[in-house]
Scaffold this active site. Structure first.
Site, mmCIF file in Angstrom:
data_model
loop_
_atom_site.group_PDB
_atom_site.id
_atom_site.type_symbol
_atom_site.label_atom_id
_atom_site.label_comp_id
_atom_site.label_asym_id
_atom_site.label_seq_id
_atom_site.Cartn_x
_atom_site.Cartn_y
_atom_site.Cartn_z
ATOM 1 N N LYS A 13 8.043 -3.647 25.228
ATOM 2 C CA LYS A 13 8.124 -2.230 24.844
ATOM 3 C C LYS A 13 7.263 -1.924 23.616
ATOM 4 O O LYS A 13 6.546 -0.942 23.601
ATOM 5 C CB LYS A 13 9.574 -1.818 24.539
ATOM 6 C CG LYS A 13 10.505 -1.891 25.725
ATOM 7 C CD LYS A 13 11.866 -1.279 25.396
ATOM 8 C CE LYS A 13 12.636 -2.026 24.330
ATOM 9 N NZ LYS A 13 13.053 -3.405 24.716
ATOM 10 N N ARG A 88 20.192 3.120 23.342
ATOM 11 C CA ARG A 88 20.514 1.766 23.764
ATOM 12 C C ARG A 88 21.957 1.633 24.245
ATOM 13 O O ARG A 88 22.376 0.550 24.629
ATOM 14 C CB ARG A 88 20.336 0.870 22.555
ATOM 15 C CG ARG A 88 19.808 -0.511 22.937
ATOM 16 C CD ARG A 88 19.185 -1.038 21.753
ATOM 17 N NE ARG A 88 18.725 -2.324 21.615
ATOM 18 C CZ ARG A 88 17.538 -2.567 21.066
ATOM 19 N NH1 ARG A 88 16.723 -1.590 20.766
ATOM 20 N NH2 ARG A 88 17.179 -3.790 20.841
ATOM 21 N N ARG A 127 6.593 -15.740 21.748
ATOM 22 C CA ARG A 127 5.771 -14.730 21.078
ATOM 23 C C ARG A 127 5.565 -15.004 19.601
ATOM 24 O O ARG A 127 4.628 -14.480 19.007
ATOM 25 C CB ARG A 127 6.287 -13.308 21.321
ATOM 26 C CG ARG A 127 7.610 -12.959 20.674
ATOM 27 C CD ARG A 127 8.053 -11.563 21.122
ATOM 28 N NE ARG A 127 9.368 -11.229 20.604
ATOM 29 C CZ ARG A 127 10.051 -10.155 20.979
ATOM 30 N NH1 ARG A 127 9.563 -9.324 21.855
ATOM 31 N NH2 ARG A 127 11.244 -9.912 20.463
ATOM 32 N N ARG A 131 10.700 -13.340 14.038
ATOM 33 C CA ARG A 131 11.905 -12.533 13.849
ATOM 34 C C ARG A 131 13.113 -13.445 13.711
ATOM 35 O O ARG A 131 13.237 -14.431 14.417
ATOM 36 C CB ARG A 131 12.108 -11.596 15.053
ATOM 37 C CG ARG A 131 11.247 -10.378 14.976
ATOM 38 C CD ARG A 131 11.345 -9.533 16.220
ATOM 39 N NE ARG A 131 12.711 -9.226 16.637
ATOM 40 C CZ ARG A 131 13.007 -8.255 17.499
ATOM 41 N NH1 ARG A 131 12.035 -7.519 18.017
ATOM 42 N NH2 ARG A 131 14.244 -8.028 17.857
ATOM 43 N N ARG A 142 21.100 -11.173 22.761
ATOM 44 C CA ARG A 142 20.496 -9.848 22.966
ATOM 45 C C ARG A 142 20.410 -9.501 24.447
ATOM 46 O O ARG A 142 20.598 -8.349 24.832
ATOM 47 C CB ARG A 142 19.125 -9.784 22.280
ATOM 48 C CG ARG A 142 19.244 -9.300 20.840
ATOM 49 C CD ARG A 142 18.232 -9.958 19.922
ATOM 50 N NE ARG A 142 16.872 -9.662 20.283
ATOM 51 C CZ ARG A 142 15.850 -10.516 20.104
ATOM 52 N NH1 ARG A 142 16.067 -11.719 19.601
ATOM 53 N NH2 ARG A 142 14.645 -10.169 20.435
#
Ligand code: AMP
Length: 187
Positions: A13, A88, A127, A131, A142
């Protein structure tokens, strides 16, 4: 153009929202980015949400809805925006709908990036964004929160007939090409 970019964690996103922003010159609002910046700057909001982000849980609807409502008052969003990471929960979607209705406004599209689950875990762990919630446990959490609380948001917009599904597998350019095809039809 007012667009919601929807999809599970790891669907791309943020990457696609940045491409949409640059191509169509409309601002990008990422609630996750706003929270991460508040944490970095050690603001009141940042202190309030840090442990929630670290655990992979969701910040309360009240905090998020107030934040987005406040943000959208800014002049820069008058002609459109891309929302990434909001709404969300169905509660957030309902509240957002009420805010828009009170302004006689509506969104143009709800774009749902479709990516198989195995691919999501692989993408997030590779990635390397650094984080604090990108650990194997954080990712699992998540994805679980997404299934329980966020996926129903898509059904909410399906009832309004606004959902456009985008195949989220392929190169960044291929996926962006599909998004462009969809958005160009709206113009
Ligand atoms: P993201 O960058 O969109 O993956 O968001 C990172 C984290 O910020 C999430 O795991 C949540 O803890 C929090 N967050 C971001 N957007 C929302 C939202 N709309 N509602 C609740 N929590 C959110």
């Amino acid at each position: 153009m007012k667009v919601i970019l929807f999809g599970p964690p790891g669907a791309g996103k943020g990457t696609q929202a940045a491409l949409i922003r640059d191509h169509y010159a409309i601002p990008h609002i990422s609630t996750g980015d706003i929270f991460r910046e508040a944490i970095r700057n050690e603001t009141e909001l940042g202190k309030q949400v840090k442990s929630i982000l670290d655990s992979g849980e969701l910040v309360s609807d009240q905090i998020v809805v107030d934040l987005v409502a406040e943000e959208l008052k800014k002049e820069e969003y008058r002609n459109g925006y891309i929302l990434d990471g909001f709404p969300r929960t169905v509660g957030q979607a309902e509240a957002f709908d009420r805010i828009l209705q009170s302004r006689n406004d509506s969104i143009d599209a709800f774009m749902s990036l479709e990516v198989p689950r195995e691919e999501l875990t692989r993408r997030i762990l590779s990635r390397g964004e650094g984080r604090t919630d990108d650990t194997p446990e954080g990712v699992e959490k998540r994805l679980q929160v997404y299934e329980n609380e966020t996926r129903p948001v898509k059904e909410f917009y399906e009832k309004q007939g606004r959902v456009r599904e985008i195949d989220g597998v392929g190169t960044i350019e291929e996926i962006f090409g599909r998004i462009r095809d969809t958005l160009d039809q709206l113009k």
